[in-house]
Design a protein around this motif. Structure first.
Motif, PDB file in Angstrom:
ATOM      1  N   TYR A  96       0.852  -1.192   0.000  1.00  0.00           N
ATOM      2  CA  TYR A  96       0.000   0.000   0.000  1.00  0.00           C
ATOM      3  C   TYR A  96       0.883   1.237   0.000  1.00  0.00           C
ATOM      4  O   TYR A  96       1.775   1.371   0.845  1.00  0.00           O
ATOM      5  CB  TYR A  96      -0.927  -0.005   1.221  1.00  0.00           C
TER       6      TYR A  96
ATOM      7  N   GLU B 205      -3.213  11.440   1.840  1.00  0.00           N
ATOM      8  CA  GLU B 205      -3.297  10.005   1.556  1.00  0.00           C
ATOM      9  C   GLU B 205      -2.501   9.204   2.584  1.00  0.00           C
ATOM     10  O   GLU B 205      -2.919   8.123   3.012  1.00  0.00           O
ATOM     11  CB  GLU B 205      -2.780   9.719   0.150  1.00  0.00           C
TER      12      GLU B 205
ATOM     13  N   ASN C  74      -1.319  -1.269  -4.175  1.00  0.00           N
ATOM     14  CA  ASN C  74      -2.500  -0.427  -4.029  1.00  0.00           C
ATOM     15  C   ASN C  74      -2.102   1.016  -3.752  1.00  0.00           C
ATOM     16  O   ASN C  74      -1.231   1.274  -2.915  1.00  0.00           O
ATOM     17  CB  ASN C  74      -3.358  -0.919  -2.848  1.00  0.00           C
TER      18      ASN C  74
ATOM     19  N   GLY D 237      -4.553   4.277  -2.966  1.00  0.00           N
ATOM     20  CA  GLY D 237      -5.935   4.750  -2.902  1.00  0.00           C
ATOM     21  C   GLY D 237      -6.870   3.677  -3.439  1.00  0.00           C
ATOM     22  O   GLY D 237      -6.793   2.515  -3.046  1.00  0.00           O
ATOM     23  N   SER D 238      -7.734   4.082  -4.364  1.00  0.00           N
ATOM     24  CA  SER D 238      -8.679   3.126  -4.938  1.00  0.00           C
ATOM     25  C   SER D 238      -8.141   2.452  -6.195  1.00  0.00           C
ATOM     26  O   SER D 238      -8.852   1.682  -6.840  1.00  0.00           O
ATOM     27  CB  SER D 238      -9.997   3.843  -5.276  1.00  0.00           C
ATOM     28  N   ARG D 239      -6.889   2.724  -6.538  1.00  0.00           N
ATOM     29  CA  ARG D 239      -6.302   2.141  -7.744  1.00  0.00           C
ATOM     30  C   ARG D 239      -5.261   1.089  -7.377  1.00  0.00           C
ATOM     31  O   ARG D 239      -4.747   1.068  -6.270  1.00  0.00           O
ATOM     32  CB  ARG D 239      -5.719   3.239  -8.635  1.00  0.00           C
ATOM     33  N   TYR D 240      -4.963   0.227  -8.352  1.00  0.00           N
ATOM     34  CA  TYR D 240      -4.156  -0.939  -8.036  1.00  0.00           C
ATOM     35  C   TYR D 240      -3.412  -1.451  -9.261  1.00  0.00           C
ATOM     36  O   TYR D 240      -3.761  -1.154 -10.415  1.00  0.00           O
ATOM     37  CB  TYR D 240      -5.050  -2.065  -7.499  1.00  0.00           C
TER      38      TYR D 240
ATOM     39  N   SER E 296     -11.454   2.686 -12.468  1.00  0.00           N
ATOM     40  CA  SER E 296     -12.205   3.941 -12.388  1.00  0.00           C
ATOM     41  C   SER E 296     -13.548   3.701 -11.716  1.00  0.00           C
ATOM     42  O   SER E 296     -13.987   2.560 -11.539  1.00  0.00           O
ATOM     43  CB  SER E 296     -12.426   4.502 -13.797  1.00  0.00           C
ATOM     44  N   GLU E 297     -14.211   4.781 -11.346  1.00  0.00           N
ATOM     45  CA  GLU E 297     -15.563   4.718 -10.775  1.00  0.00           C
ATOM     46  C   GLU E 297     -16.397   5.780 -11.483  1.00  0.00           C
ATOM     47  O   GLU E 297     -16.225   6.975 -11.244  1.00  0.00           O
ATOM     48  CB  GLU E 297     -15.531   4.963  -9.266  1.00  0.00           C
TER      49      GLU E 297
ATOM     50  N   TYR F 171     -20.789  -4.149  -5.137  1.00  0.00           N
ATOM     51  CA  TYR F 171     -19.934  -3.090  -5.665  1.00  0.00           C
ATOM     52  C   TYR F 171     -18.589  -3.641  -6.135  1.00  0.00           C
ATOM     53  O   TYR F 171     -18.546  -4.490  -7.020  1.00  0.00           O
ATOM     54  CB  TYR F 171     -19.792  -1.961  -4.653  1.00  0.00           C
ATOM     55  N   ARG F 172     -17.473  -3.197  -5.538  1.00  0.00           N
ATOM     56  CA  ARG F 172     -16.147  -3.626  -5.992  1.00  0.00           C
ATOM     57  C   ARG F 172     -15.716  -4.951  -5.371  1.00  0.00           C
ATOM     58  O   ARG F 172     -14.611  -5.424  -5.630  1.00  0.00           O
ATOM     59  CB  ARG F 172     -15.107  -2.555  -5.640  1.00  0.00           C
ATOM     60  N   SER F 173     -16.569  -5.547  -4.553  1.00  0.00           N
ATOM     61  CA  SER F 173     -16.141  -6.700  -3.754  1.00  0.00           C
ATOM     62  C   SER F 173     -16.916  -7.978  -4.068  1.00  0.00           C
ATOM     63  O   SER F 173     -16.999  -8.866  -3.222  1.00  0.00           O
ATOM     64  CB  SER F 173     -16.282  -6.370  -2.257  1.00  0.00           C
TER      65      SER F 173
END
Length: 355
Positions: free
Chosen positions: A94, A101, A249, A251-254, A268-269, A336-338
């Motif tokens: 991470y 952040e 990872n 943030g929300s990107r990976y 993206s979202e 959702y993302r999971s």
């Protein structure tokens, strides 16, 4: 008549069918398109670390249960089907490049530590030892924080879905693709059958697990809900050899490395309705981010870009349970993302509820 008819052939629907059929129930599964080709196929297969023993609230219990089950399912599916699902406990790195952040990441890691999850703060030299291709970033002075979470794992979504399909068929699940539901027949609080492709499909019980398309089905039954599609885009690099060993990872990107050298970069979202296509703006952003973190990607070609529609929900929690006012119908959607991550735990608790 089948014991349970499942609407939706993504990872949630297939997992529920797999679990129910393993307990001897006769299951039928209907998919509006191709099996597993929506959100489930499009994801990167990240399985974050979780701890069932310390979980308190329901969503954390679901995460902990799912995390515990994934290794068991990967082993069972390979034994039953011969298909390697790509399950690997690779660990997660991470990163944070901004002050805000870094503060947020520190809070997240403190929480993981309190949950008994192994996480380690990394100095630049330690980060480089774990991931040599992150050396440029580690020495740049831009990196504010880095941590390692040993328990993070991954799956290859297409392989996992392929194994689930074969395993369900081996257990006698009747699978039908290209079946579009058009209506439901209710009588005195009980669902008798649904209408699709010009015919009636009866069952003893029903489970709606149709991802973002669940919203329409619940509306047809007079049940208000907050499920909606959220588009995510992914870029896949083809490298001569793996450049990373951990999921990285920020943030929300990976960045998710595969054993064959491919590297998935997301995501993206975007709330754009049911528009499933890639855009140059987002894919360029993802490529830029990936090359900033791993400069060696400058010499790697982009093999493919794609997008998927995640089933979001207004509060971020999935809808799991019996439908209000309908005694023999259930819902499992809005992950959702999971979706892939929570699929094993969802299948277990929905199977217990339905049975």
């Amino acid at each position: 008549m089948h014991d349970c008819l499942i609407l939706g052939g993504g990872v949630i629907g297939l997992s529920i069918a797999y679990e129910l059929s393993g307990h001897g129930l006769r299951c039928q599964l209907l998919e509006r398109g191709q099996l597993g080709r929506e959100s489930s196929w499009a994801g990167a297969g990240i399985l974050p670390a979780a701890n069932l023993d310390t979980a308190i609230d329901p969503i954390d219990k679901l995460r902990g249960l799912s995390h515990r089950l994934h290794q068991e399912w990967a082993r069972e599916l390979k034994q039953q089907t011969g298909i390697d699902t790509g399950y690997r406990q690779c660990g997660g790195i991470y990163l944070a490049r901004g002050a805000g952040e870094a503060a947020s990441l520190a809070g997240m890691m403190k929480l993981l530590g309190e949950e008994g999850i192994d996480c380690q703060k990394l100095e630049p030299d330690q980060l480089v030892r774990y991931e040599p291709h992150l050396e440029t970033l580690a020495r740049s002075g831009e990196l504010r924080a880095a941590y390692r979470v040993a328990g993070e794992s991954q799956l290859r979504n297409p392989d996992h879905l392929a194994a689930l399909k074969v395993a369900c068929q081996q257990r006698g699940v009747s699978i039908h693709e290209q079946v579009e539901v058009t209506g439901f027949a209710l009588r005195e609080g009980k669902l008798l059958h649904l209408e699709a492709n010009g015919q009636e499909w009866p069952a003893e019980s029903f489970c709606i697990a149709a991802g973002a398309w669940t919203a329409w089905m619940l509306n047809q039954l007079g049940i208000q809900n907050g499920i909606f599609p959220v588009r995510g885009q992914i870029v896949m690099f083809r490298c001569q050899q793996p450049l990373l060993t951990h999921v990285v990872n920020e943030g929300s990107r990976y960045l998710v490395p595969r054993d064959d050298g491919r590297l998935l970069v997301g995501s993206s979202e975007e709330e754009v309705g049911f528009v499933k296509e890639t855009t140059r703006r987002v894919t360029e952003e993802l490529k830029k981010m990936a090359r900033e973190i791993v400069p060696a990607l400058e010499n790697s070609e982009v093999e493919r870009c794609w997008s998927g529609l995640r089933p979001g929900s207004f509060d971020g929690f999935p809808y799991l349970g019996r439908l209000p006012g309908v005694e023999n119908a259930f819902v499992a959607a809005g992950h959702y993302r999971s979706g892939l991550y929570l699929s094993t735990g969802t299948a277990l608790i929905m199977s217990e509820l339905i049975r």
